[in-house]
Design a protein around this motif. Structure first.
Motif, PDB file in Angstrom:
ATOM      1  N   ASP A 189       0.828  -1.198   0.000  1.00 55.77           N
ATOM      2  CA  ASP A 189       0.000   0.000   0.000  1.00 55.77           C
ATOM      3  C   ASP A 189       0.867   1.255   0.000  1.00 55.77           C
ATOM      4  OD1 ASP A 189      -2.795   0.895   0.104  1.00 55.77           O
ATOM      5  OD2 ASP A 189      -2.224   1.800   2.010  1.00 55.77           O
ATOM      6  N   ALA A 190       1.978   1.219   0.750  1.00 55.22           N
ATOM      7  CA  ALA A 190       2.896   2.366   0.773  1.00 55.22           C
ATOM      8  C   ALA A 190       3.594   2.541  -0.564  1.00 55.22           C
ATOM      9  CB  ALA A 190       3.925   2.179   1.887  1.00 55.22           C
ATOM     10  N   LEU A 191       3.855   1.442  -1.258  1.00 53.09           N
ATOM     11  CA  LEU A 191       4.517   1.499  -2.552  1.00 53.09           C
ATOM     12  C   LEU A 191       3.678   2.263  -3.576  1.00 53.09           C
ATOM     13  CD1 LEU A 191       6.881   0.719  -4.350  1.00 53.09           C
ATOM     14  CD2 LEU A 191       5.857  -1.557  -4.629  1.00 53.09           C
ATOM     15  N   LYS A 192       2.361   2.287  -3.375  1.00 56.72           N
ATOM     16  CA  LYS A 192       1.491   3.074  -4.255  1.00 56.72           C
ATOM     17  C   LYS A 192       1.906   4.545  -4.256  1.00 56.72           C
ATOM     18  CE  LYS A 192      -2.448   2.372  -2.399  1.00 56.72           C
ATOM     19  NZ  LYS A 192      -3.900   2.460  -2.124  1.00 56.72           N
ATOM     20  N   GLU A 193       2.407   5.016  -3.109  1.00 52.86           N
ATOM     21  CA  GLU A 193       2.714   6.439  -2.948  1.00 52.86           C
ATOM     22  C   GLU A 193       4.140   6.783  -3.343  1.00 52.86           C
ATOM     23  OE1 GLU A 193       0.042   8.096  -2.195  1.00 52.86           O
ATOM     24  OE2 GLU A 193      -0.999   6.176  -1.930  1.00 52.86           O
ATOM     25  N   LYS A 194       4.964   5.784  -3.628  1.00 51.32           N
ATOM     26  CA  LYS A 194       6.369   6.055  -3.942  1.00 51.32           C
ATOM     27  C   LYS A 194       6.569   6.169  -5.449  1.00 51.32           C
ATOM     28  CE  LYS A 194      11.103   4.408  -3.194  1.00 51.32           C
ATOM     29  NZ  LYS A 194      11.606   5.662  -2.604  1.00 51.32           N
ATOM     30  N   GLU A 195       7.313   7.194  -5.861  1.00 54.50           N
ATOM     31  CA  GLU A 195       7.623   7.383  -7.276  1.00 54.50           C
ATOM     32  C   GLU A 195       8.782   6.464  -7.649  1.00 54.50           C
ATOM     33  OE1 GLU A 195       6.049   9.171  -9.511  1.00 54.50           O
ATOM     34  OE2 GLU A 195       4.545   9.786  -8.026  1.00 54.50           O
ATOM     35  N   VAL A 196       8.449   5.341  -8.239  1.00 56.22           N
ATOM     36  CA  VAL A 196       9.454   4.366  -8.649  1.00 56.22           C
ATOM     37  C   VAL A 196       8.930   3.659  -9.893  1.00 56.22           C
ATOM     38  CG1 VAL A 196       8.550   2.485  -7.218  1.00 56.22           C
ATOM     39  CG2 VAL A 196      10.977   2.543  -7.775  1.00 56.22           C
ATOM     40  N   ARG A 197       9.842   3.192 -10.750  1.00 51.68           N
ATOM     41  CA  ARG A 197       9.409   2.565 -11.999  1.00 51.68           C
ATOM     42  C   ARG A 197      10.386   1.465 -12.402  1.00 51.68           C
ATOM     43  NH1 ARG A 197      11.752   7.445 -13.273  1.00 51.68           N
ATOM     44  NH2 ARG A 197      13.469   7.366 -14.784  1.00 51.68           N
ATOM     45  N   ASP A 198       9.990   0.711 -13.424  1.00 51.76           N
ATOM     46  CA  ASP A 198      10.835  -0.328 -14.032  1.00 51.76           C
ATOM     47  C   ASP A 198      11.282  -1.391 -13.025  1.00 51.76           C
ATOM     48  OD1 ASP A 198      10.654   0.918 -16.506  1.00 51.76           O
ATOM     49  OD2 ASP A 198      12.476   2.100 -16.198  1.00 51.76           O
ATOM     50  N   LEU A 199      10.387  -1.759 -12.121  1.00 53.87           N
ATOM     51  CA  LEU A 199      10.717  -2.784 -11.138  1.00 53.87           C
ATOM     52  C   LEU A 199      10.631  -4.177 -11.758  1.00 53.87           C
ATOM     53  CD1 LEU A 199       8.672  -1.494  -8.061  1.00 53.87           C
ATOM     54  CD2 LEU A 199      11.131  -1.230  -8.458  1.00 53.87           C
TER      55      LEU A 199
ATOM     56  N   SER B 148      -6.931  -8.454  -9.096  1.00 55.98           N
ATOM     57  CA  SER B 148      -7.218  -7.199  -9.779  1.00 55.98           C
ATOM     58  C   SER B 148      -7.561  -6.110  -8.757  1.00 55.98           C
ATOM     59  CB  SER B 148      -8.381  -7.395 -10.757  1.00 55.98           C
ATOM     60  OG  SER B 148      -8.611  -6.210 -11.483  1.00 55.98           O
ATOM     61  N   GLY B 149      -6.711  -5.100  -8.668  1.00 54.10           N
ATOM     62  CA  GLY B 149      -6.948  -4.007  -7.729  1.00 54.10           C
ATOM     63  C   GLY B 149      -6.625  -4.323  -6.289  1.00 54.10           C
ATOM     64  N   LYS B 150      -5.985  -5.470  -6.038  1.00 55.54           N
ATOM     65  CA  LYS B 150      -5.632  -5.845  -4.666  1.00 55.54           C
ATOM     66  C   LYS B 150      -4.176  -6.304  -4.609  1.00 55.54           C
ATOM     67  CE  LYS B 150     -10.288  -7.470  -3.433  1.00 55.54           C
ATOM     68  NZ  LYS B 150     -11.077  -8.632  -2.961  1.00 55.54           N
ATOM     69  N   GLY B 151      -3.527  -6.017  -3.481  1.00 51.87           N
ATOM     70  CA  GLY B 151      -2.140  -6.443  -3.318  1.00 51.87           C
ATOM     71  C   GLY B 151      -1.265  -5.860  -4.421  1.00 51.87           C
ATOM     72  N   LEU B 152      -0.374  -6.689  -4.966  1.00 53.51           N
ATOM     73  CA  LEU B 152       0.508  -6.214  -6.025  1.00 53.51           C
ATOM     74  C   LEU B 152      -0.247  -5.820  -7.290  1.00 53.51           C
ATOM     75  CD1 LEU B 152       3.527  -8.654  -5.637  1.00 53.51           C
ATOM     76  CD2 LEU B 152       3.598  -6.163  -5.406  1.00 53.51           C
TER      77      LEU B 152
ATOM     78  N   ARG C 278      -6.475 -11.089 -13.754  1.00 50.92           N
ATOM     79  CA  ARG C 278      -6.614 -11.030 -15.215  1.00 50.92           C
ATOM     80  C   ARG C 278      -5.843  -9.865 -15.824  1.00 50.92           C
ATOM     81  NH1 ARG C 278     -12.797 -10.352 -16.400  1.00 50.92           N
ATOM     82  NH2 ARG C 278     -12.867 -11.978 -14.811  1.00 50.92           N
ATOM     83  N   ASP C 279      -5.536  -8.846 -15.020  1.00 53.06           N
ATOM     84  CA  ASP C 279      -4.792  -7.697 -15.535  1.00 53.06           C
ATOM     85  C   ASP C 279      -3.391  -8.098 -15.989  1.00 53.06           C
ATOM     86  OD1 ASP C 279      -6.984  -6.173 -14.839  1.00 53.06           O
ATOM     87  OD2 ASP C 279      -6.141  -5.552 -12.906  1.00 53.06           O
ATOM     88  N   VAL C 280      -2.818  -9.144 -15.368  1.00 48.73           N
ATOM     89  CA  VAL C 280      -1.478  -9.602 -15.748  1.00 48.73           C
ATOM     90  C   VAL C 280      -1.476 -10.055 -17.201  1.00 48.73           C
ATOM     91  CG1 VAL C 280       0.355 -11.277 -15.279  1.00 48.73           C
ATOM     92  CG2 VAL C 280      -0.917 -10.260 -13.380  1.00 48.73           C
ATOM     93  N   GLY C 281      -2.446 -10.913 -17.562  1.00 45.83           N
ATOM     94  CA  GLY C 281      -2.527 -11.410 -18.929  1.00 45.83           C
ATOM     95  C   GLY C 281      -2.768 -10.306 -19.934  1.00 45.83           C
ATOM     96  N   GLU C 282      -3.602  -9.355 -19.563  1.00 48.20           N
ATOM     97  CA  GLU C 282      -3.903  -8.263 -20.478  1.00 48.20           C
ATOM     98  C   GLU C 282      -2.675  -7.396 -20.745  1.00 48.20           C
ATOM     99  OE1 GLU C 282      -7.228  -6.163 -18.863  1.00 48.20           O
ATOM    100  OE2 GLU C 282      -8.637  -7.834 -19.159  1.00 48.20           O
ATOM    101  N   LYS C 283      -1.916  -7.103 -19.702  1.00 47.74           N
ATOM    102  CA  LYS C 283      -0.707  -6.293 -19.878  1.00 47.74           C
ATOM    103  C   LYS C 283       0.363  -7.056 -20.659  1.00 47.74           C
ATOM    104  CE  LYS C 283      -1.100  -2.887 -16.211  1.00 47.74           C
ATOM    105  NZ  LYS C 283      -1.030  -1.761 -17.179  1.00 47.74           N
ATOM    106  N   TYR C 284       0.434  -8.364 -20.425  1.00 44.80           N
ATOM    107  CA  TYR C 284       1.391  -9.176 -21.177  1.00 44.80           C
ATOM    108  C   TYR C 284       1.034  -9.172 -22.665  1.00 44.80           C
ATOM    109  CZ  TYR C 284       3.838 -13.285 -22.940  1.00 44.80           C
ATOM    110  OH  TYR C 284       4.616 -14.140 -23.691  1.00 44.80           O
ATOM    111  N   GLN C 285      -0.235  -9.337 -22.986  1.00 45.11           N
ATOM    112  CA  GLN C 285      -0.677  -9.360 -24.383  1.00 45.11           C
ATOM    113  C   GLN C 285      -0.421  -8.016 -25.077  1.00 45.11           C
ATOM    114  OE1 GLN C 285      -1.697 -11.892 -26.120  1.00 45.11           O
ATOM    115  NE2 GLN C 285      -1.788 -13.388 -24.448  1.00 45.11           N
ATOM    116  N   LYS C 286      -0.471  -6.945 -24.334  1.00 44.73           N
ATOM    117  CA  LYS C 286      -0.222  -5.615 -24.895  1.00 44.73           C
ATOM    118  C   LYS C 286       1.269  -5.281 -24.976  1.00 44.73           C
ATOM    119  CE  LYS C 286      -4.557  -3.617 -23.162  1.00 44.73           C
ATOM    120  NZ  LYS C 286      -5.128  -2.627 -22.195  1.00 44.73           N
TER     121      LYS C 286
END
Length: 228
Positions: A37-47, A57-61, A82-90
């Motif tokens: 939840d704290a990671l939501k507030e941190k400016e970080v990318r490319d992890l 979907s919308g919970k945890g990681l 399901r968001d994992v599969g969608e992002k992978y396909q894109k």
């Protein structure tokens, strides 16, 4: 050195762009939800995230995935989100699948200073493609590299003020292994107790492996107080 942090966001100071982040949990059980939840507030990318799954979907990681902070994920079970599969396909997410036992051993090896190991798991499947193969005792094995992280988010039950950790039943899952395999380890716990309060036989992760301690956030629900 005082390892106890006043807030989860303070504990995340060592997490940088492009880091490999190890995150404990099986589904949402044993997942360090306050740290996530704290990671939501941190400016970080490319992890690069190493975890059994990416929450739901919308919970945890899943929250961090939807913020586009994760470049690559290494894990075993992603169909709960399901968001994992969608992002992978894109083409927005790279995925490296590992059987759960292989992932656990790769983390253990990383924590023990072992470069890799041979296993029969996944031989003859697409997961073995491009990996070194070797015949030992008339059996074919593939080589799996160990896993190490820059930072680990782990979930434990209790910590003493030094950082010795105990775990609660199956919420233990991958957490103790990840605690040994990262350069910087942040432990989210239900309770911090004085040194000497924990039975030495119950301590799973010694304080040597723990750099920061955060108390899990508690929320009020209709059923009463619940730990996040």
């Amino acid at each position: 050195m005082n390892k106890i942090k006043s807030s989860a966001i303070e504990a995340l100071d060592n997490l940088k762009n492009g880091n490999t982040l190890l995150v404990g949990g099986f589904g949402l059980i044993g997942a360090p939800l306050t740290l996530i939840d704290a990671l939501k507030e941190k400016e970080v990318r490319d992890l690069t995230v190493v975890s059994n799954n990416l929450g739901e979907s919308g919970k945890g990681l899943g929250l961090i995935l939807n913020q586009n902070k994760i470049k690559k994920v290494i894990g075993s079970y992603f169909t709960s989100n399901r968001d994992v599969g969608e992002k992978y396909q894109k083409g927005e997410l790279a995925i490296q699948l590992l059987p759960q036992g292989t992932m656990a051993e790769a983390l253990r090896a990383g924590g023990a200073g072992i470069g890799g190991f041979y296993t029969k798991t996944a031989v003859g499947t697409k997961l073995a493609e491009g990996k070194e193969q070797r015949v030992l005792d008339d059996e074919t094995y593939i080589f799996e590299q160990s896993i190490k992280g820059d930072v680990a988010f782990i979930r434990a039950h209790k910590a003493d003020e030094l950082g010795n950790l105990t775990y609660y039943k199956t919420a233990r899952n991958f957490n103790p292994l990840m605690a040994t395999a990262a350069k910087y380890v942040i432990a989210e716990v239900d309770e911090i107790v004085p040194v000497g309060s924990l039975n030495a036989e119950e301590i799973v992760t010694p304080h040597l492996f723990v750099d920061s301690i955060v108390v899990a956030k508690k929320i009020l629900t209709k059923e009463g107080v619940k730990t996040l």
